[in-house]
Design a protein around this motif. Structure first.
Motif, PDB file in Angstrom:
ATOM      1  N   LEU A  92      45.675 119.564  50.486  1.00 35.36           N
ATOM      2  CA  LEU A  92      45.719 120.402  51.691  1.00 35.36           C
ATOM      3  C   LEU A  92      44.486 121.304  51.768  1.00 35.36           C
ATOM      4  CD1 LEU A  92      49.514 121.205  51.565  1.00 35.36           C
ATOM      5  CD2 LEU A  92      48.364 119.870  53.346  1.00 35.36           C
ATOM      6  N   GLU A  93      44.052 121.810  50.596  1.00 36.21           N
ATOM      7  CA  GLU A  93      42.832 122.634  50.542  1.00 36.21           C
ATOM      8  C   GLU A  93      41.631 121.843  51.039  1.00 36.21           C
ATOM      9  OE1 GLU A  93      41.576 124.590  46.746  1.00 36.21           O
ATOM     10  OE2 GLU A  93      43.676 125.241  46.745  1.00 36.21           O
ATOM     11  N   ARG A  94      41.535 120.589  50.603  1.00 42.91           N
ATOM     12  CA  ARG A  94      40.445 119.707  51.008  1.00 42.91           C
ATOM     13  C   ARG A  94      40.404 119.574  52.529  1.00 42.91           C
ATOM     14  NH1 ARG A  94      36.038 118.017  49.828  1.00 42.91           N
ATOM     15  NH2 ARG A  94      36.525 117.206  47.783  1.00 42.91           N
ATOM     16  N   ILE A 127      44.350 109.228  47.957  1.00 47.03           N
ATOM     17  CA  ILE A 127      43.668 108.842  46.720  1.00 47.03           C
ATOM     18  C   ILE A 127      43.795 109.926  45.662  1.00 47.03           C
ATOM     19  CG2 ILE A 127      41.415 108.346  45.676  1.00 47.03           C
ATOM     20  CD1 ILE A 127      40.552 107.058  48.179  1.00 47.03           C
ATOM     21  N   ALA A 128      44.161 109.488  44.481  1.00 38.68           N
ATOM     22  CA  ALA A 128      44.088 110.346  43.302  1.00 38.68           C
ATOM     23  C   ALA A 128      43.178 109.609  42.332  1.00 38.68           C
ATOM     24  CB  ALA A 128      45.470 110.531  42.691  1.00 38.68           C
ATOM     25  N   GLN A 147      50.108 115.509  39.239  1.00 37.38           N
ATOM     26  CA  GLN A 147      50.994 116.655  39.074  1.00 37.38           C
ATOM     27  C   GLN A 147      51.145 117.282  40.461  1.00 37.38           C
ATOM     28  OE1 GLN A 147      48.698 118.824  36.178  1.00 37.38           O
ATOM     29  NE2 GLN A 147      49.811 117.905  34.486  1.00 37.38           N
ATOM     30  N   GLU A 148      52.228 118.006  40.667  1.00 32.67           N
ATOM     31  CA  GLU A 148      52.536 118.552  41.995  1.00 32.67           C
ATOM     32  C   GLU A 148      51.407 119.416  42.564  1.00 32.67           C
ATOM     33  OE1 GLU A 148      56.326 120.387  44.394  1.00 32.67           O
ATOM     34  OE2 GLU A 148      56.443 120.119  42.221  1.00 32.67           O
ATOM     35  N   SER A 149      50.708 120.122  41.686  1.00 30.80           N
ATOM     36  CA  SER A 149      49.627 121.013  42.131  1.00 30.80           C
ATOM     37  C   SER A 149      48.518 120.266  42.885  1.00 30.80           C
ATOM     38  CB  SER A 149      49.036 121.758  40.931  1.00 30.80           C
ATOM     39  OG  SER A 149      48.853 120.858  39.853  1.00 30.80           O
ATOM     40  N   TYR A 150      48.401 118.954  42.650  1.00 32.30           N
ATOM     41  CA  TYR A 150      47.363 118.162  43.337  1.00 32.30           C
ATOM     42  C   TYR A 150      47.592 118.153  44.850  1.00 32.30           C
ATOM     43  CZ  TYR A 150      44.098 114.303  44.272  1.00 32.30           C
ATOM     44  OH  TYR A 150      43.061 113.534  44.744  1.00 32.30           O
ATOM     45  N   ILE A 151      48.846 118.206  45.274  1.00 32.53           N
ATOM     46  CA  ILE A 151      49.149 118.179  46.716  1.00 32.53           C
ATOM     47  C   ILE A 151      48.515 119.386  47.407  1.00 32.53           C
ATOM     48  CG2 ILE A 151      50.976 118.193  48.467  1.00 32.53           C
ATOM     49  CD1 ILE A 151      52.713 116.611  46.426  1.00 32.53           C
ATOM     50  N   THR A 180      40.571 118.312  46.098  1.00 35.12           N
ATOM     51  CA  THR A 180      39.256 118.901  45.877  1.00 35.12           C
ATOM     52  C   THR A 180      38.765 118.504  44.484  1.00 35.12           C
ATOM     53  OG1 THR A 180      40.290 120.858  44.944  1.00 35.12           O
ATOM     54  CG2 THR A 180      39.783 120.926  47.299  1.00 35.12           C
ATOM     55  N   GLU A 181      37.521 118.799  44.217  1.00 40.15           N
ATOM     56  CA  GLU A 181      36.911 118.544  42.906  1.00 40.15           C
ATOM     57  C   GLU A 181      37.783 119.189  41.821  1.00 40.15           C
ATOM     58  OE1 GLU A 181      34.143 116.685  40.838  1.00 40.15           O
ATOM     59  OE2 GLU A 181      34.437 116.389  42.964  1.00 40.15           O
ATOM     60  N   GLU A 182      38.228 120.412  42.098  1.00 46.29           N
ATOM     61  CA  GLU A 182      39.044 121.177  41.159  1.00 46.29           C
ATOM     62  C   GLU A 182      40.398 120.496  40.901  1.00 46.29           C
ATOM     63  OE1 GLU A 182      41.332 125.201  41.682  1.00 46.29           O
ATOM     64  OE2 GLU A 182      39.241 125.436  42.298  1.00 46.29           O
ATOM     65  N   GLY A 183      40.863 119.729  41.883  1.00 45.19           N
ATOM     66  CA  GLY A 183      42.157 119.072  41.765  1.00 45.19           C
ATOM     67  C   GLY A 183      42.184 117.924  40.777  1.00 45.19           C
ATOM     68  N   LYS A 184      41.005 117.482  40.354  1.00 51.83           N
ATOM     69  CA  LYS A 184      40.935 116.312  39.457  1.00 51.83           C
ATOM     70  C   LYS A 184      41.733 116.495  38.174  1.00 51.83           C
ATOM     71  CE  LYS A 184      36.650 114.093  40.736  1.00 51.83           C
ATOM     72  NZ  LYS A 184      35.296 113.823  40.313  1.00 51.83           N
TER      73      LYS A 184
END
Length: 146
Positions: A46-48, A101-102, A38-42, A66-70
């Protein structure tokens, strides 16, 4: 049917970037456009980068969320982008190969370790960066897909 983790649709050769942020966004957009995230993963990618660079040495960066992005990952997937002229990843580090990587759950950890093994040889990174076709990259990274 599950998507392939890596397909030629997820690759771009000979791309140029003005900045690390542009490079990370671009890798993320490949994963987004091919239905892996989903777009929010991008934003999580960047946060990572803000927390710790994904520069791995040998002119390789492995942008991931990030972990939260999973929770924003729909399917485990890879995006491969070669940057022959390099992009500055800060601290004097130049990146010529980006592997985004996702990963769902912990699936990405196994992929990361396989990529790390292939890319621990500087000459492999060089070969990948200089690949003249997506098929060439596929065959070098084929172990990851298996």
């Amino acid at each position: 049917m599950a998507k392939d983790i890596l397909s030629t649709e997820n690759m771009e050769l000979g791309v140029q970037f003005a900045s690390k942020e542009e490079a990370v966004r671009h890798v993320g957009s490949i994963l987004l456009n091919n239905g892996y995230i989903q777009e929010s993963y991008i934003d999580k990618m960047l946060e990572r980068e803000e927390v710790a660079t994904t520069f791995m040495g040998n002119a390789l960066a492995i942008p991931h969320g990030t972990e939260e992005g999973k929770k924003d990952v729909l399917e485990t997937g890879l995006a491969v982008v070669t940057v022959p002229n390099g992009v500055d990843f800060g601290d004097g580090n130049t990146v010529n190969l980006l592997i985004g990587i996702a990963g769902k759950g912990d699936e990405h950890l196994e992929i990361l370790s396989q990529i790390a093994i292939i890319c621990s040889e500087a000459e492999n990174v060089e070969k990948l960066t200089q690949a003249s076709s997506k098929e060439e990259i596929m065959s070098m990274l084929q172990e990851v897909n298996g």
